[in-house]
Design a protein around this motif. Sequence first.
Motif, PDB file in Angstrom:
ATOM      1  N   ALA A 105     178.630 117.610 -15.825  1.00  0.00           N
ATOM      2  CA  ALA A 105     177.232 118.030 -15.972  1.00  0.00           C
ATOM      3  C   ALA A 105     176.285 116.841 -16.114  1.00  0.00           C
ATOM      4  O   ALA A 105     176.670 115.757 -16.540  1.00  0.00           O
ATOM      5  CB  ALA A 105     177.095 118.939 -17.189  1.00  0.00           C
ATOM      6  N   LEU A 106     175.023 117.081 -15.750  1.00  0.00           N
ATOM      7  CA  LEU A 106     173.971 116.067 -15.903  1.00  0.00           C
ATOM      8  C   LEU A 106     173.475 116.107 -17.341  1.00  0.00           C
ATOM      9  O   LEU A 106     172.938 117.121 -17.786  1.00  0.00           O
ATOM     10  CB  LEU A 106     172.803 116.361 -14.957  1.00  0.00           C
ATOM     11  N   THR A 107     173.676 115.019 -18.043  1.00  0.00           N
ATOM     12  CA  THR A 107     173.250 114.954 -19.442  1.00  0.00           C
ATOM     13  C   THR A 107     172.520 113.652 -19.716  1.00  0.00           C
ATOM     14  O   THR A 107     172.005 113.438 -20.800  1.00  0.00           O
ATOM     15  CB  THR A 107     174.482 114.973 -20.368  1.00  0.00           C
ATOM     16  N   GLY A 108     172.497 112.742 -18.740  1.00  0.00           N
ATOM     17  CA  GLY A 108     172.136 111.340 -18.988  1.00  0.00           C
ATOM     18  C   GLY A 108     173.439 110.622 -19.335  1.00  0.00           C
ATOM     19  O   GLY A 108     174.287 111.181 -20.026  1.00  0.00           O
ATOM     20  N   THR A 109     173.590 109.420 -18.830  1.00  0.00           N
ATOM     21  CA  THR A 109     174.880 108.726 -19.021  1.00  0.00           C
ATOM     22  C   THR A 109     175.072 108.250 -20.456  1.00  0.00           C
ATOM     23  O   THR A 109     176.184 107.935 -20.856  1.00  0.00           O
ATOM     24  CB  THR A 109     174.981 107.473 -18.121  1.00  0.00           C
ATOM     25  N   LYS A 110     173.994 108.160 -21.226  1.00  0.00           N
ATOM     26  CA  LYS A 110     174.000 107.600 -22.592  1.00  0.00           C
ATOM     27  C   LYS A 110     174.587 106.188 -22.592  1.00  0.00           C
ATOM     28  O   LYS A 110     175.038 105.696 -23.626  1.00  0.00           O
ATOM     29  CB  LYS A 110     174.797 108.487 -23.576  1.00  0.00           C
ATOM     30  N   ASP A 123     172.092 109.780 -13.853  1.00  0.00           N
ATOM     31  CA  ASP A 123     172.576 111.115 -13.493  1.00  0.00           C
ATOM     32  C   ASP A 123     171.577 111.769 -12.538  1.00  0.00           C
ATOM     33  O   ASP A 123     170.376 111.792 -12.831  1.00  0.00           O
ATOM     34  CB  ASP A 123     172.691 111.995 -14.752  1.00  0.00           C
ATOM     35  N   MET A 124     172.088 112.293 -11.421  1.00  0.00           N
ATOM     36  CA  MET A 124     171.166 112.909 -10.460  1.00  0.00           C
ATOM     37  C   MET A 124     171.792 114.104  -9.741  1.00  0.00           C
ATOM     38  O   MET A 124     173.009 114.196  -9.625  1.00  0.00           O
ATOM     39  CB  MET A 124     170.731 111.880  -9.401  1.00  0.00           C
ATOM     40  N   GLY A 144     174.353 124.135 -18.855  1.00  0.00           N
ATOM     41  CA  GLY A 144     174.033 125.349 -19.601  1.00  0.00           C
ATOM     42  C   GLY A 144     174.730 126.584 -19.052  1.00  0.00           C
ATOM     43  O   GLY A 144     175.150 126.611 -17.899  1.00  0.00           O
ATOM     44  N   GLY A 186     169.980 105.581 -19.675  1.00  0.00           N
ATOM     45  CA  GLY A 186     171.040 106.461 -20.185  1.00  0.00           C
ATOM     46  C   GLY A 186     170.551 107.849 -20.553  1.00  0.00           C
ATOM     47  O   GLY A 186     171.345 108.761 -20.776  1.00  0.00           O
ATOM     48  N   GLU A 187     169.224 108.005 -20.628  1.00  0.00           N
ATOM     49  CA  GLU A 187     168.661 109.315 -21.020  1.00  0.00           C
ATOM     50  C   GLU A 187     168.065 110.036 -19.822  1.00  0.00           C
ATOM     51  O   GLU A 187     167.506 111.112 -19.960  1.00  0.00           O
ATOM     52  CB  GLU A 187     167.524 109.118 -22.042  1.00  0.00           C
ATOM     53  N   THR A 188     168.151 109.397 -18.648  1.00  0.00           N
ATOM     54  CA  THR A 188     167.391 109.905 -17.507  1.00  0.00           C
ATOM     55  C   THR A 188     168.216 110.799 -16.597  1.00  0.00           C
ATOM     56  O   THR A 188     169.400 110.549 -16.357  1.00  0.00           O
ATOM     57  CB  THR A 188     166.828 108.712 -16.692  1.00  0.00           C
ATOM     58  N   ILE A 189     167.577 111.837 -16.074  1.00  0.00           N
ATOM     59  CA  ILE A 189     168.139 112.679 -15.021  1.00  0.00           C
ATOM     60  C   ILE A 189     167.106 112.734 -13.897  1.00  0.00           C
ATOM     61  O   ILE A 189     165.906 112.901 -14.159  1.00  0.00           O
ATOM     62  CB  ILE A 189     168.451 114.109 -15.526  1.00  0.00           C
ATOM     63  N   VAL A 239     167.560 122.778 -20.709  1.00  0.00           N
ATOM     64  CA  VAL A 239     168.853 122.466 -21.334  1.00  0.00           C
ATOM     65  C   VAL A 239     168.763 121.149 -22.113  1.00  0.00           C
ATOM     66  O   VAL A 239     169.313 121.032 -23.197  1.00  0.00           O
ATOM     67  CB  VAL A 239     169.972 122.399 -20.268  1.00  0.00           C
ATOM     68  N   HIS A 240     168.053 120.172 -21.547  1.00  0.00           N
ATOM     69  CA  HIS A 240     167.916 118.871 -22.219  1.00  0.00           C
ATOM     70  C   HIS A 240     166.438 118.541 -22.402  1.00  0.00           C
ATOM     71  O   HIS A 240     165.875 117.724 -21.669  1.00  0.00           O
ATOM     72  CB  HIS A 240     168.576 117.765 -21.381  1.00  0.00           C
ATOM     73  N   ARG A 247     179.130 106.143 -19.605  1.00  0.00           N
ATOM     74  CA  ARG A 247     179.936 106.546 -18.445  1.00  0.00           C
ATOM     75  C   ARG A 247     179.136 106.280 -17.176  1.00  0.00           C
ATOM     76  O   ARG A 247     177.914 106.144 -17.240  1.00  0.00           O
ATOM     77  CB  ARG A 247     180.350 108.028 -18.530  1.00  0.00           C
ATOM     78  N   PRO A 281     177.168 107.212 -13.737  1.00  0.00           N
ATOM     79  CA  PRO A 281     176.313 108.383 -13.488  1.00  0.00           C
ATOM     80  C   PRO A 281     177.067 109.547 -12.842  1.00  0.00           C
ATOM     81  O   PRO A 281     177.939 109.332 -12.007  1.00  0.00           O
ATOM     82  CB  PRO A 281     175.259 107.837 -12.527  1.00  0.00           C
ATOM     83  N   ASN A 282     176.712 110.749 -13.258  1.00  0.00           N
ATOM     84  CA  ASN A 282     177.211 111.958 -12.588  1.00  0.00           C
ATOM     85  C   ASN A 282     176.253 112.303 -11.457  1.00  0.00           C
ATOM     86  O   ASN A 282     175.029 112.248 -11.639  1.00  0.00           O
ATOM     87  CB  ASN A 282     177.259 113.133 -13.569  1.00  0.00           C
ATOM     88  N   THR A 283     176.815 112.675 -10.320  1.00  0.00           N
ATOM     89  CA  THR A 283     175.985 113.068  -9.181  1.00  0.00           C
ATOM     90  C   THR A 283     176.414 114.454  -8.726  1.00  0.00           C
ATOM     91  O   THR A 283     177.603 114.694  -8.553  1.00  0.00           O
ATOM     92  CB  THR A 283     176.178 112.082  -8.014  1.00  0.00           C
ATOM     93  N   ALA A 331     169.608 124.415 -14.606  1.00  0.00           N
ATOM     94  CA  ALA A 331     170.180 124.623 -15.942  1.00  0.00           C
ATOM     95  C   ALA A 331     171.698 124.558 -15.892  1.00  0.00           C
ATOM     96  O   ALA A 331     172.350 124.026 -16.792  1.00  0.00           O
ATOM     97  CB  ALA A 331     169.713 125.961 -16.511  1.00  0.00           C
ATOM     98  N   ALA A 346     173.495 122.857 -13.603  1.00  0.00           N
ATOM     99  CA  ALA A 346     173.855 121.457 -13.353  1.00  0.00           C
ATOM    100  C   ALA A 346     173.772 120.646 -14.647  1.00  0.00           C
ATOM    101  O   ALA A 346     174.517 119.684 -14.837  1.00  0.00           O
ATOM    102  CB  ALA A 346     172.930 120.853 -12.299  1.00  0.00           C
ATOM    103  N   ALA A 347     172.880 121.082 -15.537  1.00  0.00           N
ATOM    104  CA  ALA A 347     172.714 120.375 -16.811  1.00  0.00           C
ATOM    105  C   ALA A 347     173.755 120.828 -17.837  1.00  0.00           C
ATOM    106  O   ALA A 347     173.742 120.369 -18.973  1.00  0.00           O
ATOM    107  CB  ALA A 347     171.309 120.599 -17.341  1.00  0.00           C
ATOM    108  N   GLY A 372     164.721 123.988 -14.822  1.00  0.00           N
ATOM    109  CA  GLY A 372     165.981 124.438 -15.437  1.00  0.00           C
ATOM    110  C   GLY A 372     166.641 123.337 -16.254  1.00  0.00           C
ATOM    111  O   GLY A 372     167.116 123.565 -17.368  1.00  0.00           O
ATOM    112  N   ILE A 373     166.659 122.125 -15.711  1.00  0.00           N
ATOM    113  CA  ILE A 373     167.311 121.002 -16.419  1.00  0.00           C
ATOM    114  C   ILE A 373     166.603 120.726 -17.744  1.00  0.00           C
ATOM    115  O   ILE A 373     167.234 120.532 -18.779  1.00  0.00           O
ATOM    116  CB  ILE A 373     167.297 119.726 -15.532  1.00  0.00           C
TER     117      ILE A 373
END
Lengths: 258, 353
Positions: B196-201, A63-64, B72, A42-45, A82-83, B204, B206-208, B67, B69-70, A78-79
Amino acid sequence: MKTVFEFTKGMTREESIYCPGCTHGIAHRLIMEVLDEMDLLGETIGISPVGCSILAHRYMSVDMCEAAHGRAPAIATGIKRVHPDCTLFTYQGDGDLASIGTGEIIHAAHRGEKFTTFFVNNAIYGMTGGQMAPTTLVGQKTTTTQEGRSELLCGKPLRMAEMIATIEGAVFVERVSLDSPSSIFKAKKVFRKAIEIQQKKLGFGFIEILSTCPTNWGLSPIDSMEWLRTHMIPYFPLGNFRKPGDREMACGQEMGAK
Amino acid sequence: MNEKVLMKGNEAFAEAAIRYDCKYYFGYPITPQNEIPEYMSRELSKADGVFVQAESELAAVNMAYGASAAGGRVMISSSSPGFALMQEGMSFLCSVEAPCVIINVSRGGPGIGTILPGQADYYQATRGGGNGDYHLIVLAPASIQESITLIGKAFELSDQYRNPVLILVDGMIGQMMEPVILPDYHSGKQIDKPWALTGTKGIRPPNTIKSVYLKAEELEAWNWHLLEKYRKIIDCEVSYETRNLEDAEIVFVAYGTTSRIIREAMEILEADHIRSGLIRPISLWPYPYQSFDEMSSSTKAVLVVELSQGQMIDDVKIGVNGRFPVSYVGRFGGTVISPEEVASEAKRILGVV
Ligand SMILES: Cc1ncc(C[n+]2csc(CCOP(=O)(O)OP(=O)(O)O)c2C)c(N)n1
């Protein structure tokens, strides 16, 4: 009844487009198993490259995003801004990372970016149909070196792990192989170690994964494993090239927090 | 209202971006825009933002993509040769609909060219230097104050349409100083970015964010989606300024720095009792083709003035649509045309000696 084998939570049920005997699937699964076991899905990109694994995001349940050919390490940079606390990886082939994307990978390592790169070295360009990669062995036949790679014309293959290990910002560099069950187990331990180091925010992590491409090598899956052992490992030796010391590991969290 | 301050163009662009809540800036040095990365390196962290000096413009645009996509708010800047290197990224940002503001403080080319101002990147900005069917929204301010306003608008449009927005200025506006009024801090409107890509936590699917479509029908459908968006932008986001079109014998068309030179040329002509008008496109894409419908029957000619060999003239011809003769005058390679040169060319066209 005791469950002895389960579908990894980190992988989707999507059928993959990989050829029979291709090791991309094994590499995907190992990464996802490690993230699942560390409870980090859940924390991974993740970032998929241009190459056969361009659709990795279809198979990996995190998330990818996709990258233009070779640019994944810049995108990851860049990612991560932000995180800063996410678990972040790039997954790249040898054309992607060792040819068109050398600038991006070198400078991600140079900045000591806090993500992990899984570098799949199959000694060839898979997706485009088997052309020479910078990692193609001398004498190896590809569609652009039909008489075998000539050292005179093309030089000798690039050893990326060794090169990255010369960069101060790369704190963890190791080369593993997927040629046998035992090497696969070893590889998984190394993947886990790399993610632990990322969590400590010590610097850049790089794992080179020796892999097979039976289709473009023109070998059966089993012969491919043998070829990897007899041809690739002697030129690309397995092992660790750089790792943080115990002391750095212990105080990593504090350093990273600054 | 904030007080007037005297600022250099590039520094004002950077400060404006910060006040519109830009949090991520990635840059590589190139003249005449170096003050932007320098200013950002010093000031962005004070506003809880992050500056990274990229190893190349290729890396900078991809860092911006990451950034963005994440989730920002991102800005990058460069000048002509560096912006050329970013074209792969422009196509990619459009393809994945990643918001981003880009400033090109353009200089004379081709090749390395010069560090002096130029407007020869018009084709690249409006036609695109990357592959595939895509459009940047392109805004061309003519003063530092207008640049500040348009930078704010660029962040909004970029989020609203999920499309990169290019601010195309030239080295003249980047390097000069003018009194300006800056916006308040936190003037940027924010919108939710559920993609945005944040991690699904774990809450939800996954966002692609993807650019590849292996099936032609799927890619065509995605192109239709983009085309509908571009059509909406064409309908809603055209902007331009006109002067004296009612009774002008000759109408100038110019954007950015050149439009300011035209205003002086118009005064010279007025002294000689020649009535002239101006169409100044502010959005270069979408292009204000409709502005040419406002021209009057008293007009005998249209003169396009550019610091290039004549690139915008193609759009002017589309807008004029054969109703008036269109010609071009310009200087290039880092030289700047004078009001006198413009006025005398206008007189020559009108047959007034
Ligand atoms: C800018 C650009 N150049 C070339 C290509 C064509 N291309 C697609 S994949 C690829 C090579 C992939 O090889 P590798 O990175 O080794 O990954 P593999 O397919 O073997 O897993 C190339 C050259 C491209 N998509 N984009």
